[in-house]
Design a protein around this motif. Structure first.
Motif, mmCIF file in Angstrom:
data_model
loop_
_atom_site.group_PDB
_atom_site.id
_atom_site.type_symbol
_atom_site.label_atom_id
_atom_site.label_comp_id
_atom_site.label_asym_id
_atom_site.label_seq_id
_atom_site.Cartn_x
_atom_site.Cartn_y
_atom_site.Cartn_z
ATOM 1 N N PHE A 151 9.430 -6.279 63.269
ATOM 2 C CA PHE A 151 9.264 -5.690 64.596
ATOM 3 C C PHE A 151 10.636 -5.139 64.988
ATOM 4 O O PHE A 151 11.570 -5.894 65.231
ATOM 5 C CB PHE A 151 8.794 -6.729 65.610
ATOM 6 C CG PHE A 151 8.480 -6.152 66.964
ATOM 7 C CD1 PHE A 151 7.207 -5.705 67.274
ATOM 8 C CD2 PHE A 151 9.467 -6.060 67.940
ATOM 9 C CE1 PHE A 151 6.916 -5.167 68.517
ATOM 10 C CE2 PHE A 151 9.185 -5.515 69.193
ATOM 11 C CZ PHE A 151 7.906 -5.071 69.479
ATOM 12 N N ALA A 152 10.749 -3.809 65.020
ATOM 13 C CA ALA A 152 12.057 -3.183 65.219
ATOM 14 C C ALA A 152 12.176 -2.632 66.631
ATOM 15 O O ALA A 152 11.261 -1.976 67.134
ATOM 16 C CB ALA A 152 12.269 -2.067 64.204
ATOM 17 N N ILE A 153 13.316 -2.916 67.241
ATOM 18 C CA ILE A 153 13.569 -2.487 68.615
ATOM 19 C C ILE A 153 14.716 -1.497 68.629
ATOM 20 O O ILE A 153 15.785 -1.761 68.079
ATOM 21 C CB ILE A 153 13.909 -3.704 69.505
ATOM 22 C CG1 ILE A 153 12.747 -4.696 69.500
ATOM 23 C CG2 ILE A 153 14.236 -3.256 70.926
ATOM 24 C CD1 ILE A 153 13.053 -5.994 70.226
ATOM 25 N N ASP A 154 14.479 -0.359 69.260
ATOM 26 C CA ASP A 154 15.500 0.672 69.381
ATOM 27 C C ASP A 154 16.243 0.443 70.699
ATOM 28 O O ASP A 154 16.003 1.111 71.696
ATOM 29 C CB ASP A 154 14.823 2.048 69.347
ATOM 30 C CG ASP A 154 15.823 3.186 69.296
ATOM 31 O OD1 ASP A 154 17.000 2.940 68.978
ATOM 32 O OD2 ASP A 154 15.403 4.328 69.560
ATOM 33 N N THR A 155 17.132 -0.550 70.657
ATOM 34 C CA THR A 155 17.827 -0.998 71.871
ATOM 35 C C THR A 155 18.606 0.137 72.534
ATOM 36 O O THR A 155 19.293 0.887 71.849
ATOM 37 C CB THR A 155 18.858 -2.076 71.499
ATOM 38 O OG1 THR A 155 18.252 -2.992 70.609
ATOM 39 C CG2 THR A 155 19.378 -2.786 72.721
ATOM 40 N N PRO A 156 18.546 0.244 73.846
ATOM 41 C CA PRO A 156 19.400 1.224 74.512
ATOM 42 C C PRO A 156 20.859 0.789 74.456
ATOM 43 O O PRO A 156 21.174 -0.321 74.877
ATOM 44 C CB PRO A 156 18.915 1.231 75.959
ATOM 45 C CG PRO A 156 17.818 0.239 76.053
ATOM 46 C CD PRO A 156 17.709 -0.498 74.785
ATOM 47 N N MET A 205 8.316 -15.256 67.823
ATOM 48 C CA MET A 205 7.492 -16.468 67.739
ATOM 49 C C MET A 205 6.104 -16.164 67.177
ATOM 50 O O MET A 205 5.441 -17.055 66.650
ATOM 51 C CB MET A 205 7.386 -17.118 69.130
ATOM 52 C CG MET A 205 8.721 -17.671 69.613
ATOM 53 S SD MET A 205 8.662 -18.263 71.317
ATOM 54 C CE MET A 205 7.749 -19.793 71.119
ATOM 55 N N ARG A 206 5.694 -14.911 67.292
ATOM 56 C CA ARG A 206 4.431 -14.517 66.669
ATOM 57 C C ARG A 206 4.568 -14.334 65.167
ATOM 58 O O ARG A 206 3.619 -13.960 64.490
ATOM 59 C CB ARG A 206 3.925 -13.193 67.270
ATOM 60 C CG ARG A 206 3.315 -13.295 68.644
ATOM 61 C CD ARG A 206 2.140 -14.260 68.723
ATOM 62 N NE ARG A 206 1.004 -13.903 67.885
ATOM 63 C CZ ARG A 206 0.003 -13.116 68.270
ATOM 64 N NH1 ARG A 206 -0.013 -12.599 69.463
ATOM 65 N NH2 ARG A 206 -0.992 -12.866 67.450
ATOM 66 N N GLY A 207 5.770 -14.568 64.660
ATOM 67 C CA GLY A 207 5.965 -14.480 63.221
ATOM 68 C C GLY A 207 6.542 -13.158 62.754
ATOM 69 O O GLY A 207 6.737 -12.945 61.555
ATOM 70 N N ARG A 208 6.815 -12.261 63.716
ATOM 71 C CA ARG A 208 7.442 -10.997 63.313
ATOM 72 C C ARG A 208 8.928 -11.229 63.078
ATOM 73 O O ARG A 208 9.555 -12.035 63.774
ATOM 74 C CB ARG A 208 7.253 -9.931 64.404
ATOM 75 C CG ARG A 208 5.812 -9.675 64.782
ATOM 76 C CD ARG A 208 5.016 -8.997 63.686
ATOM 77 N NE ARG A 208 5.413 -7.613 63.481
ATOM 78 C CZ ARG A 208 4.907 -6.587 64.142
ATOM 79 N NH1 ARG A 208 3.991 -6.766 65.064
ATOM 80 N NH2 ARG A 208 5.320 -5.361 63.885
ATOM 81 N N GLU A 209 9.486 -10.522 62.102
ATOM 82 C CA GLU A 209 10.922 -10.568 61.888
ATOM 83 C C GLU A 209 11.507 -9.484 62.773
ATOM 84 O O GLU A 209 11.285 -8.290 62.534
ATOM 85 C CB GLU A 209 11.255 -10.347 60.408
ATOM 86 C CG GLU A 209 12.696 -10.635 60.056
ATOM 87 C CD GLU A 209 13.138 -12.052 60.415
ATOM 88 O OE1 GLU A 209 12.309 -12.988 60.338
ATOM 89 O OE2 GLU A 209 14.317 -12.206 60.796
ATOM 90 N N VAL A 210 12.213 -9.902 63.824
ATOM 91 C CA VAL A 210 12.605 -8.947 64.855
ATOM 92 C C VAL A 210 13.956 -8.317 64.535
ATOM 93 O O VAL A 210 14.959 -9.019 64.358
ATOM 94 C CB VAL A 210 12.636 -9.632 66.234
ATOM 95 C CG1 VAL A 210 13.147 -8.651 67.293
ATOM 96 C CG2 VAL A 210 11.236 -10.122 66.605
ATOM 97 N N PHE A 211 13.936 -7.003 64.426
ATOM 98 C CA PHE A 211 15.163 -6.231 64.242
ATOM 99 C C PHE A 211 15.639 -5.819 65.633
ATOM 100 O O PHE A 211 15.043 -4.960 66.268
ATOM 101 C CB PHE A 211 14.892 -5.000 63.375
ATOM 102 C CG PHE A 211 16.122 -4.173 63.093
ATOM 103 C CD1 PHE A 211 17.095 -4.641 62.229
ATOM 104 C CD2 PHE A 211 16.293 -2.933 63.687
ATOM 105 C CE1 PHE A 211 18.233 -3.881 61.960
ATOM 106 C CE2 PHE A 211 17.427 -2.165 63.425
ATOM 107 C CZ PHE A 211 18.395 -2.648 62.563
#
Length: 870
Positions: free
Chosen positions: A48-53, A81-87
């Motif tokens: 799960f990738a986040i394009d942080t500001p 916590m849902r099991g996604r590997e968060v970027f």
RNA sequence: GGGCCCAUAGCUCAGCUGGUUAGAGCGCUGCCUUCACACGGCAGAGGUCAGAGGUUCGAGUCCUCUUGGGCCCACCA
């Protein structure tokens, strides 16, 4: 990856629990344990990738940043916590005009590219009051100071984010001026160039005379300014009198190239095709027809000047008129009389204007026109909108110059429609924000002007050959090879040349400009996601899952990122866009910079605690403007403390049985416990559904609402039973622990510190890497339980408490006798929990009476005589 | 001029696809501290859901209009 909750072999409940110190304690542990470190080995579908500001590093973070970044963090923690590997990287936007201005004011310097580099330069200790006294330094010295100051700022920002508890992977940090960003930005630009999407044009554009740079459409804003209509007399060449023109910019009469009126305007139809001579200067200009001329405005005839406003540019282009510009890049009138002034009188008049700024030139022109009698009547004062650079403080002028552009659909209906359609590929949160995106694209008037005449930014990565005659050939830019990026064409020579050939005939010159800050920040997915240096990472994170950002930069950051991604990747850069609202003053006005800066975020975090501030932020619904409200932070603090204390109580009861195996759902047999767990199961489903819609606020509200009922009613109801022995006590304890385990995980995204603290008392690992709760954890509790039971018992409890309150006695006072008359099914329910009710209400006797006609249970409580109270 | 959002208790806000008597917190009032929590708890008062019309068995919720507030864009002679 997440783990199912696993109990530690021993439970350690502290004597006292407090929020103080949790931020430091857990901040350090999360860092040393790598709790939020992105696992590069994770499979693509798990990412799960986040394009942080990247926040602008040109001052301080304010309470609005704390607000919106908390929202994103809640979502990040949920997905993890849902099991996604968060970027979840962090970027710092240290590139651009705000940084330059801050550096100038902070150190009292200004950049002068003609000044030589001074390796030992140290800025003055204190900036002079007057900008004129600022020290002129070389471009290289200036950039060094930019880097020094932004480096200091970034450390302060990171410390604040850590204290707030953002679950960022700090090993993924970038800055928009660092080498990687410059390389990505230059390479993407060269790709645009190679594909024909970037081009140069020598054309009129909006120009800020203070910054001395071109400005793009996205950076414009209107501000109301006083002005005045001046009626000027143009003289008909047939000698039949004057044509009167109303203008707010009489000083531009020297730049007049034509008069224009609407083709249907009968007043001017006879004049179309004839010429008139301008006042003061006697320049012959044609009278032309164009549909944009408004018969209702002024006299219906307008003068076309090069250039007074954007309509002038349209007329100039469409009517194929000459350019007669007098205002230079410094906002002053040219010092030499322009060549189109061919009368001695005109040249004499111009001498009075030469070198003046726009305001002074207007005053002088008006004086001259008054003296010549060509100003008719008194000027009429008005207030009208004037275009400004959003960060500037002088009105923009229109100056013709050579600039770089990137196609963005502004002059290309096909591309425009493609970009609008890309908007449909995103899930917008909230959905109405898409309209702003679409509206903006529909209103574009030209391509994206990306070159800026500034110093601290990513250089435009091209050189130009200098011909044998010394002329620069802009049409044949020399481009660097990818391997050499990033480059600075001002200090690097292109391959095949050496530095001695700079600016020499047969040599080269570097493009002097840098790129618009958005030209780099439009590439944040590429910069953070390893586009040009880590193809494996790039394949996993792109397109990214989420772009969180403020709604005021839809037209800039969101749109420009979409443009780059569409052109380069033929894809939308993300699946979701979450737009945050503003922070408002309590009086509902948008919180101003000055006020926002009065409220220092570190101070808020210090006073209330991070969980408390996060609670306030997370209460603001997605996309909704929210009032700054410290009382909400106090509520959040109370909630976090309550979570610690209620947990302390539940865990202090001890295990349901000495035997570990009996832990859990199978021990829950009592109807009131089953019914409570059924409520938790429903809560989990509800919070999960909310989070899946990125609605962290709804998830929090639901969880909190249940939690207070849980502590006030359920815990109070069962506590006496839970202290005891036997299966009923085991049921109470097992149910309490199951509920607590779920509640801690439900609160973890919002109150990460308190939730983690409690988790550590009795569970292995971090709650932030624990499996998000599922209603399946509660098995068939829902089907085995009676949904009417909790409400009914709460009602009876409340009635008994009310009786005590009305008798003005303490809640621990024993009630001698309470009776409830209710329908038969309610009586049957109450019989099941009669003992709990007696204990919780501290009633010695509870009489239940069936009343078939009762609509509501009727409760009567009789207090013991005063001398027996205790 | 075009588009979007908002209007529910004194304040800040929930109320999701229409369904008992409209909810929460803060604030206010009153009462209560040995026994998880005074950085606390319990209870109470407080609302013509901006206004008007419509759809419906039923509207805070859906539709239309009006009023008031906010935002974005366009206009800039």
């Amino acid at each position: 990856m997440t783990d199912a909750p696993r109990r530690r072999s021993t439970t350690t409940v502290p004597e006292k629990a407090a929020l103080e110190g949790l931020e430091d304690k857990w901040g350090e542990r999360w860092e040393s344990n790598g709790t939020f470190r992105f696992d590069t080995a994770a499979p693509a579908q798990a990412v799960f990738a986040i394009d942080t500001p990247p926040p602008t590093v040109s001052g301080s973070l304010h309470v609005g940043h704390v607000f919106s970044y908390t929202h994103t963090d809640c979502v990040a923690r949920y997905q993890r916590m849902r099991g996604r590997e968060v970027f979840y990287p962090m970027g710092w936007d240290d590139n651009g005009v705000p940084t330059e201005r801050r550096v100038e004011n902070y150190y009292g310097v200004r950049c002068d590219p003609t000044v030589p580099y001074d390796a030992d330069f140290e800025p003055p200790g204190q900036a002079p009051k007057n900008r004129r006294d600022f020290v002129a330094i070389s471009r290289r010295n200036f950039i060094e100071l930019c880097e020094r100051l932004t480096g200091e700022d970034e450390l302060v920002f990171e410390a604040l984010w850590r204290r707030l508890g953002l679950s960022v992977d700090w090993t993924q940090t970038y800055t928009t001026i660092d080498e990687r960003s410059r390389r990505v930005s230059q390479r993407a630009f060269l790709d645009n160039l190679a594909r024909g999407e970037a081009y140069q044009a020598d054309a009129p554009s909006m120009w800020d005379i203070t910054f001395r740079m071109a400005v793009s459409q996205a950076e414009l804003e209107d501000r109301p300014r006083p002005g005045a209509y001046h009626d000027l007399a143009f003289h008909r060449s047939d000698g039949e009198g004057d044509v009167v023109v109303s203008t707010t910019r009489p000083e531009l009469v020297v730049s007049c190239v034509a008069l224009v009126a609407h083709p249907d305007d009968e007043r001017y139809q006879p004049l179309f095709g004839s010429t008139v001579s301008s006042p003061l200067f006697g320049v012959e200009v044609p009278v032309l027809a164009h549909h944009l001329a408004d018969p209702e405005k002024g006299t219906g005839a307008a003068m076309i000047c090069t250039f007074g406003d954007l309509t002038d540019v349209i007329w100039w282009r469409e009517l194929d008129l000459p350019a007669r510009a007098v205002i230079g890049r410094d906002g002053r009138f040219a010092s030499d009389p322009p060549e189109w002034l061919d009368t001695p009188a005109g040249r004499t008049a111009y001498e009075q204007l030469a070198g003046l700024g726009v305001k002074a030139a207007q005053r002088t022109t008006v004086e001259l026109l008054t003296a010549s009698g060509e100003l008719l009547g008194e000027p009429t004062a008005i207030e009208h909108p004037v275009k400004f650079y959003e960060k500037g403080d002088a009105p923009l002028e229109i100056v013709q110059s050579r600039q770089w552009y990137i196609r963005n659909g502004g002059r290309d209906p096909e591309l425009r429609n493609e970009l609008i359609a890309r908007g449909d590929e995103l899930a917008w949160h909230p959905s109405f924000m898409q309209a702003r995106y679409t509206n903006w694209i529909e209103g574009l008037t030209g391509d994206w002007l990306v070159s800026r005449q500034r110093y601290f930014g990513v250089p435009i990565p091209v050189w130009y050959p200098v011909e044998a005659n010394g002329e620069v050939n802009y049409d044949q830019p020399i481009v660097p090879s990818e391997a050499d990026l990033p480059i600075d064409p001002q200090s690097d020579a292109p391959r095949g040349y050496d530095e001695t050939q700079r600016s020499q005939p047969g040599g080269f010159v570097g493009d002097p400009d840098i790129m618009d800050t958005w030209a780099t920040s439009s590439l944040t997915p590429q910069i953070a996601g390893g586009w040009d240096h880590d193809p494996e990472l790039w394949a996993k994170v792109f397109p990214m899952d989420l772009r969180p950002q403020a709604h005021d930069i839809i037209r800039t950051w969101l749109f420009s990122t979409m443009v780059r991604s569409h052109l380069a990747e033929d894809a939308a850069p993300w699946h979701h866009a979450a737009l945050s609202g503003w922070i408002l003053d309590p009086d509902r006005k948008k919180m101003s910079k000055s006020k926002g800066n009065v409220v220092v975020p570190t101070d808020l975090l210090e006073r209330h605690g991070s969980d408390a501030v996060r609670y306030w932020a997370a209460s603001g619904r997605p996309g909704t403007d929210t009032a700054f409200d410290e009382t909400q932070m106090k509520v959040g603090r109370r909630l976090a403390i309550k979570l610690l204390n209620a947990s302390r109580f539940v865990l202090g009861l001890g295990a349901p049985m000495a035997d570990e195996e009996s832990l859990g759902l199978s021990a829950v047999t009592h109807p009131i416990d089953l019914a409570m767990l059924a409520e938790v199961a429903a809560l989990v489903d509800s919070a999960t559904a909310a989070f899946d819609e990125f609605d962290y606020a709804r998830a929090l509200e639901r969880t909190e609402e249940f939690f207070w009922r849980f502590t006030d009613d359920h815990v109070e109801l069962v506590k006496t039973r839970a202290y005891g022995d036997g299966p009923d006590a085991a049921s109470a304890r097992a149910a309490l622990e199951l509920a607590l385990s779920a509640l801690l995980r439900l609160f973890a995204p919002h109150l990460p510190f308190a939730a983690e603290e409690v988790w550590s008392w009795w569970m292995d690992g971090s709650v932030h890497r624990a499996e998000w709760p599922s209603s399946a954890e509660f098995g068939d509790a829902a089907t085995r339980s009676d949904p009417a039971l909790p409400g009914l018992t709460a009602r009876v409890l409340r009635e008994i408490r009310r009786a005590k309150t009305e008798a003005r006695t303490g809640m621990r006072t024993t009630v001698e006798h309470a009776s409830v008359s209710a329908r038969g099914d309610d009586v049957a329910r109450l019989e099941l929990v009669r003992n709990d009710l007696c204990d919780a209400g501290v009633v010695t006797e509870l009489v239940l009476t069936v009343d078939p006609n009762a609509t509501e249970p009727k409760v009567v409580a009789t207090l013991a005589p005063a001398d027996e109270r205790g």
